[in-house]
Design an enzyme around this catalytic site. Structure first.
Site, PDB file in Angstrom:
ATOM      1  N   HIS A   1       8.620  -7.350   3.065  1.00 18.07           N
ATOM      2  CA  HIS A   1       7.219  -7.131   3.417  1.00 18.07           C
ATOM      3  C   HIS A   1       6.733  -5.700   3.190  1.00 18.07           C
ATOM      4  O   HIS A   1       5.532  -5.451   3.282  1.00 18.07           O
ATOM      5  CB  HIS A   1       6.962  -7.542   4.880  1.00 18.07           C
ATOM      6  CG  HIS A   1       5.654  -8.260   5.052  1.00 18.07           C
ATOM      7  ND1 HIS A   1       5.375  -9.064   6.149  1.00 18.07           N
ATOM      8  CD2 HIS A   1       4.558  -8.294   4.278  1.00 18.07           C
ATOM      9  CE1 HIS A   1       4.140  -9.552   6.039  1.00 18.07           C
ATOM     10  NE2 HIS A   1       3.624  -9.112   4.910  1.00 18.07           N
TER      11      HIS A   1
ATOM     12  N   ASP B   1       2.660 -13.513  10.807  1.00 24.03           N
ATOM     13  CA  ASP B   1       4.009 -12.926  10.890  1.00 24.03           C
ATOM     14  C   ASP B   1       4.504 -13.026  12.329  1.00 24.03           C
ATOM     15  O   ASP B   1       3.696 -12.963  13.263  1.00 24.03           O
ATOM     16  CB  ASP B   1       3.910 -11.442  10.474  1.00 24.03           C
ATOM     17  CG  ASP B   1       5.219 -10.808  10.051  1.00 24.03           C
ATOM     18  OD1 ASP B   1       5.181  -9.956   9.142  1.00 24.03           O
ATOM     19  OD2 ASP B   1       6.279 -11.158  10.617  1.00 24.03           O
TER      20      ASP B   1
ATOM     21  N   HIS C   1       6.198 -10.670  13.399  1.00 22.64           N
ATOM     22  CA  HIS C   1       6.245  -9.228  13.660  1.00 22.64           C
ATOM     23  C   HIS C   1       4.930  -8.557  13.274  1.00 22.64           C
ATOM     24  O   HIS C   1       4.217  -9.032  12.400  1.00 22.64           O
ATOM     25  CB  HIS C   1       7.376  -8.591  12.839  1.00 22.64           C
ATOM     26  CG  HIS C   1       8.682  -9.316  12.942  1.00 22.64           C
ATOM     27  ND1 HIS C   1       9.049 -10.326  12.060  1.00 22.64           N
ATOM     28  CD2 HIS C   1       9.694  -9.193  13.830  1.00 22.64           C
ATOM     29  CE1 HIS C   1      10.248 -10.778  12.410  1.00 22.64           C
ATOM     30  NE2 HIS C   1      10.668 -10.126  13.468  1.00 22.64           N
TER      31      HIS C   1
ATOM     32  N   ASP D   1       4.828  -5.362  12.046  1.00 24.46           N
ATOM     33  CA  ASP D   1       5.078  -4.522  10.866  1.00 24.46           C
ATOM     34  C   ASP D   1       4.195  -3.271  10.875  1.00 24.46           C
ATOM     35  O   ASP D   1       3.718  -2.845   9.828  1.00 24.46           O
ATOM     36  CB  ASP D   1       4.852  -5.322   9.571  1.00 24.46           C
ATOM     37  CG  ASP D   1       5.834  -6.468   9.428  1.00 24.46           C
ATOM     38  OD1 ASP D   1       5.703  -7.236   8.449  1.00 24.46           O
ATOM     39  OD2 ASP D   1       6.717  -6.605  10.291  1.00 24.46           O
TER      40      ASP D   1
ATOM     41  N   HIS E   1      10.083  -2.357   5.780  1.00 19.20           N
ATOM     42  CA  HIS E   1       9.404  -3.666   5.882  1.00 19.20           C
ATOM     43  C   HIS E   1       8.843  -3.881   7.290  1.00 19.20           C
ATOM     44  O   HIS E   1       8.119  -4.837   7.523  1.00 19.20           O
ATOM     45  CB  HIS E   1      10.303  -4.822   5.435  1.00 19.20           C
ATOM     46  CG  HIS E   1      11.343  -5.242   6.437  1.00 19.20           C
ATOM     47  ND1 HIS E   1      11.848  -6.522   6.448  1.00 19.20           N
ATOM     48  CD2 HIS E   1      11.980  -4.572   7.436  1.00 19.20           C
ATOM     49  CE1 HIS E   1      12.747  -6.619   7.422  1.00 19.20           C
ATOM     50  NE2 HIS E   1      12.854  -5.444   8.027  1.00 19.20           N
TER      51      HIS E   1
ATOM     52  N   ASP F   1       4.187 -13.738   6.012  1.00 16.21           N
ATOM     53  CA  ASP F   1       5.643 -13.576   6.132  1.00 16.21           C
ATOM     54  C   ASP F   1       6.193 -14.927   6.555  1.00 16.21           C
ATOM     55  O   ASP F   1       5.785 -15.476   7.581  1.00 16.21           O
ATOM     56  CB  ASP F   1       5.929 -12.520   7.208  1.00 16.21           C
ATOM     57  CG  ASP F   1       7.405 -12.172   7.318  1.00 16.21           C
ATOM     58  OD1 ASP F   1       7.698 -10.998   7.589  1.00 16.21           O
ATOM     59  OD2 ASP F   1       8.249 -13.066   7.129  1.00 16.21           O
TER      60      ASP F   1
ATOM     61  N   ASP G   1       8.675 -15.734   7.988  1.00 19.89           N
ATOM     62  CA  ASP G   1       9.277 -15.781   9.324  1.00 19.89           C
ATOM     63  C   ASP G   1       8.247 -16.031  10.437  1.00 19.89           C
ATOM     64  O   ASP G   1       8.599 -16.093  11.610  1.00 19.89           O
ATOM     65  CB  ASP G   1      10.144 -14.546   9.623  1.00 19.89           C
ATOM     66  CG  ASP G   1       9.351 -13.261   9.827  1.00 19.89           C
ATOM     67  OD1 ASP G   1       9.917 -12.187   9.552  1.00 19.89           O
ATOM     68  OD2 ASP G   1       8.177 -13.306  10.271  1.00 19.89           O
TER      69      ASP G   1
ATOM     70  N   GLU H   1       9.514 -12.392   2.283  1.00 22.86           N
ATOM     71  CA  GLU H   1      10.679 -12.483   3.145  1.00 22.86           C
ATOM     72  C   GLU H   1      11.476 -13.779   3.023  1.00 22.86           C
ATOM     73  O   GLU H   1      12.258 -14.088   3.915  1.00 22.86           O
ATOM     74  CB  GLU H   1      10.304 -12.183   4.610  1.00 22.86           C
ATOM     75  CG  GLU H   1       9.721 -10.792   4.822  1.00 22.86           C
ATOM     76  CD  GLU H   1      10.769  -9.656   4.868  1.00 22.86           C
ATOM     77  OE1 GLU H   1      11.971  -9.953   4.816  1.00 22.86           O
ATOM     78  OE2 GLU H   1      10.361  -8.492   4.965  1.00 22.86           O
TER      79      GLU H   1
HETATM   80  N1  LIG Z   1      10.066  -4.470  14.307  1.00 25.22           N
HETATM   81  C1  LIG Z   1      11.390  -4.408  13.667  1.00 25.22           C
HETATM   82  C2  LIG Z   1      11.639  -5.633  12.819  1.00 25.22           C
HETATM   83  S1  LIG Z   1      10.450  -5.667  11.563  1.00 25.22           S
HETATM   84  C3  LIG Z   1      10.638  -7.166  10.704  1.00 25.22           C
HETATM   85  C4  LIG Z   1       9.940  -6.928   9.390  1.00 25.22           C
HETATM   86  S2  LIG Z   1       9.347  -8.373   8.681  1.00 25.22           S
HETATM   87  N2  LIG Z   1       8.578  -7.982   7.409  1.00 25.22           N
HETATM   88  O1  LIG Z   1       8.371  -8.985   9.545  1.00 25.22           O
HETATM   89  O2  LIG Z   1      10.442  -9.254   8.373  1.00 25.22           O
HETATM   90  C5  LIG Z   1      11.485  -3.106  12.840  1.00 25.22           C
HETATM   91  O3  LIG Z   1      10.492  -2.440  12.691  1.00 25.22           O
HETATM   92  O4  LIG Z   1      12.560  -2.829  12.342  1.00 25.22           O
HETATM   93 MN   LIG Z   2       6.613  -9.067   7.981  1.00 28.69          MN
HETATM   94 MN   LIG Z   3       8.281 -10.919  10.089  1.00 30.84          MN
HETATM   95 MN   LIG Z   4      11.427 -10.991   8.108  1.00 30.09          MN
END
Ligand SMILES: N[C@@H](CSCCS(N)(=O)=O)C(=O)O
Ligand SMILES: [Mn+2]
Ligand SMILES: [Mn+2]
Ligand SMILES: [Mn+2]
Length: 323
Positions: free
Chosen positions: A101, A124, A126, A128, A141, A232, A234, A277
């Site tokens: 991502h 998503d 998340h 991000d 990402h 994403d 996920d 992803e």
């Molecule tokens: N918030 C966590 C996990 S981020 C997951 C990234 S994604 N693009 O949604 O898979 C971090 O910043 O590492």
């Molecule tokens: Mn993402």
């Molecule tokens: Mn994600």
């Molecule tokens: Mn992911």
């Protein structure tokens, strides 16, 4: 033959350095292998497959403030930005296949070069939106949105590899759908900037129909403008999309995900979408990989007009029932 009202371009982005798990660079291949081009060719679009971008992984790319592979990710996104800008400038609706991502930095930036008034829908698990300082992992990402937002400019250090870009997005032009794994620093930013978001709890409470109504009203009621959808995989429940790097339980059902994309299609304003992803090396079986890739194709096809009620065709296109 139906009029080919629109032209859609497909651009593969085999890139993985926004995170640590190998395999997401094969996302474009498995999504194509799941029949993406064929499915889009059956819709009301002329389909142009631009192939895959050819990214260079820099040998020397030491972490900067714990940010991993900054120069490689920055260079990849500069290339992505140019490619997306050219495709949109040529009049295509664009489908970008990730890859991780972090690629959304270049994808949305390139889109904004052509459509500065774009709005962004981020589907998503998340947010991000970590800054290099708030990120728990240093993985880029998990940070793409922080690089886009003008309101975070003074909180963002100059990261090597990203001097080519400036923040271009206002937080009022962004809506999140599907959040269920938000870091403390991200939560603070979401609240501080008053960003509109719908968590999976909000979807449970309001239902996906109301979530889309509020999302599209928030973004489009003042002014109709191009939509960038950054999806994403996920965001879906891991039972539906297991082959991905950061799965989180309690995700979108198939029907919720398809409803989101049908509603976005029906605005007639979708201009660029990212589908990111998908990591074929993380599926526990070939069936798990196929299920994830096939779901990605369904999402993209639904964004581009595939419907559950069937397509409108002129009566003479329906093969007559042979007696
Ligand atoms: N918030 C966590 C996990 S981020 C997951 C990234 S994604 N693009 O949604 O898979 C971090 O910043 O590492
Ligand atoms: Mn993402
Ligand atoms: Mn994600
Ligand atoms: Mn992911």
């Amino acid at each position: 033959q139906q009029s080919r009202a629109h032209s859609v371009a497909v651009l593969g982005a085999p890139f993985s350095r926004g995170q640590k798990r190998g395999g997401v660079e094969h996302g474009p291949k498995v999504i194509r292998d799941a029949g993406l081009i064929e499915r889009l060719s059956g819709l009301d679009y002329s389909v142009h497959d631009f192939g895959d971008l050819n990214f260079h992984y820099l040998e020397k790319d030491e972490p900067y403030m714990d940010v991993k592979f900054p120069r490689t990710v920055g260079a990849a996104n500069k290339m992505m930005c140019g490619a997306v800008s050219r495709a949109v400038g040529a009049g295509h609706t664009l489908v970008m296949l990730g890859g991780d991502h972090s690629l959304a930095i270049g994808s949305v930036a390139g889109h904004a070069q052509q459509c500065p008034d774009l709005c962004l829908i981020w589907v998503d698990a998340h947010a991000d939106i970590n800054t290099p300082m708030s990120s728990p992992s240093g993985n880029l990402h998990g940070q793409p949105v922080a690089f886009m937002l003008k309101e975070l400019q003074e909180k963002m250090p100059a990261i090597p590899g990203f001097s080519w870009m400036k923040p271009f997005l206002s937080s009022r032009d962004l809506v999140y759908i599907g959040l269920r794994d938000v870091d403390p620093g991200e939560h603070h930013i979401l609240k501080d900037l008053g960003i509109q978001y719908f968590t999976m709890r909000d979807i449970d409470r309001l239902g996906i129909q109301r979530v889309m109504e509020v999302t599209l009203d928030h973004l489009l009621s003042r002014k109709q403008r191009p939509i960038h959808l950054s999806f994403d995989v996920d965001a879906f429940d891991p039972s539906l999309a297991p082959a991905t790097g950061t799965p989180v339980n309690g995700g979108l059902t198939y029907r919720e995900g398809i409803y989101i994309t049908e509603e976005i299609h029906n605005t007639g304003l979708l201009s660029v979408m990212d589908l990111v992803e998908v990591n074929p090396m993380l599926g526990a079986s070939p069936e798990a990989v196929e299920a994830t890739a096939s779901l990605a194709v369904d999402v993209i096809a639904s964004c581009l007009g595939q419907t559950r009620e069937g397509a409108r065709v002129s009566i003479d296109e329906i093969p007559s029932v042979k007696d």
